[in-house]
Design a protein around this motif. Sequence first.
Motif, PDB file in Angstrom:
ATOM      1  N   PRO B 130       0.804  -1.234   0.000  1.00 45.10           N
ATOM      2  CA  PRO B 130       0.000   0.000   0.000  1.00 45.10           C
ATOM      3  C   PRO B 130       0.834   1.281   0.000  1.00 45.10           C
ATOM      4  O   PRO B 130       0.319   2.338  -0.363  1.00 45.10           O
ATOM      5  N   ALA B 131       2.102   1.183   0.394  1.00 47.48           N
ATOM      6  CA  ALA B 131       2.967   2.368   0.381  1.00 47.48           C
ATOM      7  C   ALA B 131       3.076   2.960  -1.017  1.00 47.48           C
ATOM      8  O   ALA B 131       3.323   4.158  -1.187  1.00 47.48           O
ATOM      9  N   PHE B 132       2.877   2.115  -2.042  1.00 39.94           N
ATOM     10  CA  PHE B 132       3.009   2.587  -3.428  1.00 39.94           C
ATOM     11  C   PHE B 132       1.666   2.888  -4.087  1.00 39.94           C
ATOM     12  O   PHE B 132       1.626   3.378  -5.208  1.00 39.94           O
ATOM     13  N   ALA B 133       0.598   2.554  -3.401  1.00 35.84           N
ATOM     14  CA  ALA B 133      -0.735   2.652  -4.031  1.00 35.84           C
ATOM     15  C   ALA B 133      -1.042   4.064  -4.532  1.00 35.84           C
ATOM     16  O   ALA B 133      -1.611   4.224  -5.608  1.00 35.84           O
ATOM     17  N   HIS B 134      -0.628   5.059  -3.751  1.00 39.99           N
ATOM     18  CA  HIS B 134      -0.958   6.429  -4.161  1.00 39.99           C
ATOM     19  C   HIS B 134      -0.065   6.939  -5.294  1.00 39.99           C
ATOM     20  O   HIS B 134      -0.278   8.039  -5.792  1.00 39.99           O
ATOM     21  N   ARG B 135       0.921   6.149  -5.689  1.00 45.05           N
ATOM     22  CA  ARG B 135       1.794   6.554  -6.800  1.00 45.05           C
ATOM     23  C   ARG B 135       1.405   5.882  -8.116  1.00 45.05           C
ATOM     24  O   ARG B 135       2.077   6.062  -9.118  1.00 45.05           O
ATOM     25  N   LEU B 136       0.360   5.084  -8.072  1.00 50.72           N
ATOM     26  CA  LEU B 136      -0.043   4.344  -9.277  1.00 50.72           C
ATOM     27  C   LEU B 136      -0.483   5.319 -10.370  1.00 50.72           C
ATOM     28  O   LEU B 136      -1.372   6.137 -10.156  1.00 50.72           O
ATOM     29  N   PRO B 137       0.144   5.240 -11.548  1.00 49.92           N
ATOM     30  CA  PRO B 137      -0.262   6.175 -12.616  1.00 49.92           C
ATOM     31  C   PRO B 137      -1.599   5.767 -13.228  1.00 49.92           C
ATOM     32  O   PRO B 137      -2.064   4.654 -13.014  1.00 49.92           O
ATOM     33  N   ARG B 138      -2.156   6.693 -13.995  1.00 52.36           N
ATOM     34  CA  ARG B 138      -3.403   6.376 -14.696  1.00 52.36           C
ATOM     35  C   ARG B 138      -3.103   5.385 -15.815  1.00 52.36           C
ATOM     36  O   ARG B 138      -1.973   5.312 -16.306  1.00 52.36           O
ATOM     37  N   LEU B 139      -4.125   4.666 -16.227  1.00 57.91           N
ATOM     38  CA  LEU B 139      -3.955   3.720 -17.335  1.00 57.91           C
ATOM     39  C   LEU B 139      -3.543   4.505 -18.581  1.00 57.91           C
ATOM     40  O   LEU B 139      -4.189   5.498 -18.936  1.00 57.91           O
ATOM     41  N   ARG B 140      -2.467   4.024 -19.194  1.00 56.75           N
ATOM     42  CA  ARG B 140      -1.917   4.746 -20.334  1.00 56.75           C
ATOM     43  C   ARG B 140      -2.732   4.467 -21.599  1.00 56.75           C
ATOM     44  O   ARG B 140      -2.970   3.301 -21.926  1.00 56.75           O
ATOM     45  N   LYS B 141      -3.116   5.529 -22.274  1.00 55.05           N
ATOM     46  CA  LYS B 141      -3.795   5.356 -23.564  1.00 55.05           C
ATOM     47  C   LYS B 141      -2.724   5.246 -24.644  1.00 55.05           C
ATOM     48  O   LYS B 141      -1.571   5.644 -24.441  1.00 55.05           O
ATOM     49  N   ILE B 142      -3.146   4.781 -25.780  1.00 58.70           N
ATOM     50  CA  ILE B 142      -2.172   4.469 -26.829  1.00 58.70           C
ATOM     51  C   ILE B 142      -1.421   5.715 -27.333  1.00 58.70           C
ATOM     52  O   ILE B 142      -0.279   5.641 -27.754  1.00 58.70           O
ATOM     53  N   TRP B 143      -2.067   6.887 -27.200  1.00 60.59           N
ATOM     54  CA  TRP B 143      -1.423   8.123 -27.678  1.00 60.59           C
ATOM     55  C   TRP B 143      -0.609   8.829 -26.585  1.00 60.59           C
ATOM     56  O   TRP B 143      -0.021   9.873 -26.816  1.00 60.59           O
ATOM     57  N   MET B 144      -0.635   8.268 -25.391  1.00 57.14           N
ATOM     58  CA  MET B 144       0.059   8.920 -24.273  1.00 57.14           C
ATOM     59  C   MET B 144       1.468   8.357 -24.112  1.00 57.14           C
ATOM     60  O   MET B 144       1.687   7.169 -24.353  1.00 57.14           O
ATOM     61  N   SER B 145       2.388   9.238 -23.679  1.00 54.20           N
ATOM     62  CA  SER B 145       3.716   8.707 -23.354  1.00 54.20           C
ATOM     63  C   SER B 145       3.664   8.156 -21.930  1.00 54.20           C
ATOM     64  O   SER B 145       2.743   8.468 -21.168  1.00 54.20           O
ATOM     65  N   GLU B 146       4.651   7.354 -21.594  1.00 52.03           N
ATOM     66  CA  GLU B 146       4.610   6.657 -20.310  1.00 52.03           C
ATOM     67  C   GLU B 146       4.774   7.629 -19.145  1.00 52.03           C
ATOM     68  O   GLU B 146       5.625   8.517 -19.187  1.00 52.03           O
ATOM     69  N   ASP B 147       3.964   7.428 -18.140  1.00 49.78           N
ATOM     70  CA  ASP B 147       4.045   8.258 -16.933  1.00 49.78           C
ATOM     71  C   ASP B 147       5.356   7.936 -16.211  1.00 49.78           C
ATOM     72  O   ASP B 147       5.699   6.753 -16.054  1.00 49.78           O
ATOM     73  N   PRO B 148       6.098   8.962 -15.754  1.00 49.30           N
ATOM     74  CA  PRO B 148       7.369   8.678 -15.064  1.00 49.30           C
ATOM     75  C   PRO B 148       7.189   7.777 -13.838  1.00 49.30           C
ATOM     76  O   PRO B 148       8.092   7.036 -13.473  1.00 49.30           O
ATOM     77  N   ARG B 149       5.990   7.825 -13.204  1.00 54.23           N
ATOM     78  CA  ARG B 149       5.764   7.003 -12.014  1.00 54.23           C
ATOM     79  C   ARG B 149       5.756   5.513 -12.330  1.00 54.23           C
ATOM     80  O   ARG B 149       5.973   4.686 -11.455  1.00 54.23           O
ATOM     81  N   GLN B 150       5.497   5.179 -13.599  1.00 52.88           N
ATOM     82  CA  GLN B 150       5.497   3.769 -13.979  1.00 52.88           C
ATOM     83  C   GLN B 150       6.874   3.134 -13.712  1.00 52.88           C
ATOM     84  O   GLN B 150       6.969   1.979 -13.311  1.00 52.88           O
ATOM     85  N   SER B 151       7.928   3.957 -13.913  1.00 47.86           N
ATOM     86  CA  SER B 151       9.286   3.407 -13.732  1.00 47.86           C
ATOM     87  C   SER B 151       9.532   2.997 -12.275  1.00 47.86           C
ATOM     88  O   SER B 151      10.308   2.086 -12.013  1.00 47.86           O
ATOM     89  N   LEU B 152       8.847   3.665 -11.340  1.00 47.15           N
ATOM     90  CA  LEU B 152       8.979   3.283  -9.936  1.00 47.15           C
ATOM     91  C   LEU B 152       8.466   1.853  -9.745  1.00 47.15           C
ATOM     92  O   LEU B 152       9.105   1.031  -9.062  1.00 47.15           O
ATOM     93  N   PHE B 153       7.342   1.553 -10.380  1.00 48.93           N
ATOM     94  CA  PHE B 153       6.777   0.208 -10.266  1.00 48.93           C
ATOM     95  C   PHE B 153       7.643  -0.814 -10.996  1.00 48.93           C
ATOM     96  O   PHE B 153       7.723  -1.968 -10.587  1.00 48.93           O
ATOM     97  N   ASP B 154       8.310  -0.372 -12.061  1.00 47.00           N
ATOM     98  CA  ASP B 154       9.233  -1.270 -12.759  1.00 47.00           C
ATOM     99  C   ASP B 154      10.408  -1.631 -11.853  1.00 47.00           C
ATOM    100  O   ASP B 154      10.865  -2.772 -11.842  1.00 47.00           O
TER     101      ASP B 154
END
Lengths: 126, 170
Positions: B130-154
């Motif tokens: 749950p410590a990371f739950a509030h950092r979850l990015p929005r679902l990426r649409k096909i025209w959107m670039s990747e949210d920087p927060r996604q790299s944290l989950f990676d």
Amino acid sequence: MAAGTIIMSLRVQSYLRTERRKWALTQKELTFLLGRKSPTHTSRLEQGKRIPSADALLACEILFGIHPRILFPKLYADVEEQVLARASTLYEQLEQEGSLPAQRKKEFLSAALKRAITRLNQPEEL
Amino acid sequence: MNHDLHHTFVLALYPTSRGYAYALFEGPQSPYDWGVKDIRKKHKNDWTLSSIQVLIERYRPDYLVIEDYTEKGSRRSSRIRKLYRMLTHLAETEHIEVFRSSRSATRACFEPLGARTKYEIAQVIARQLPAFAHRLPRLRKIWMSEDPRQSLFDAVALVAVFYGAHPRGH
């Protein structure tokens, strides 16, 4: 702990930053909750560069529900070491005395030393 | 090394085109520090490396976890591959054991939980930690670039593979 296990480790100065970030709090917000004015104070507490005052320790326990021994493991270990060294010095001074108050004091000191040894042998996990 | 993994620091790094994400764990369920660093300067690798060096000096991790860029099908750029080589060299000089986690290992680790895509993996991580739950990015649409927060989950996914793969990280 709400988000998993905290394991005491003496490499860690403080878990304050970890706990703050787990709950999405900013340094400014925690500073406000601790009743301070400058976030620098919180930053120094987090980095172990400042010893928390008694009211800050209690405020942290109230907020996060974690005992200061776990939240500030390094500080606790340092204080424990100093107190136990003084306790064993006093015990040695009392060893030759056979009076009832001296016996009572020795009981008290040996109980404190025993508790510390038990703590050291059983790493704390919450 | 023969460490009890519950008393070691594991630092996972996930470089991106805009900087890097890091996750430092004390145990499988115990994140200690994490974050996303934005590095937008010339000589990005040098800046990234010096920023990571600060992290290493501060925390003295026992293990460094990075993606296995040598795996067939790894789609990291030549700059990031070079950065990985620099990181490996840095870890060697600092006597930190390096654990390389492949994309297939990450998939294998999260597939039983029903997560295949990076976003699904992020959702699983957010549910379990749950410590990371509030950092979850929005679902990426096909025209959107990747949210920087996604790299944290990676980066956290790399840690999960590390703890799942082998108790000693080899």
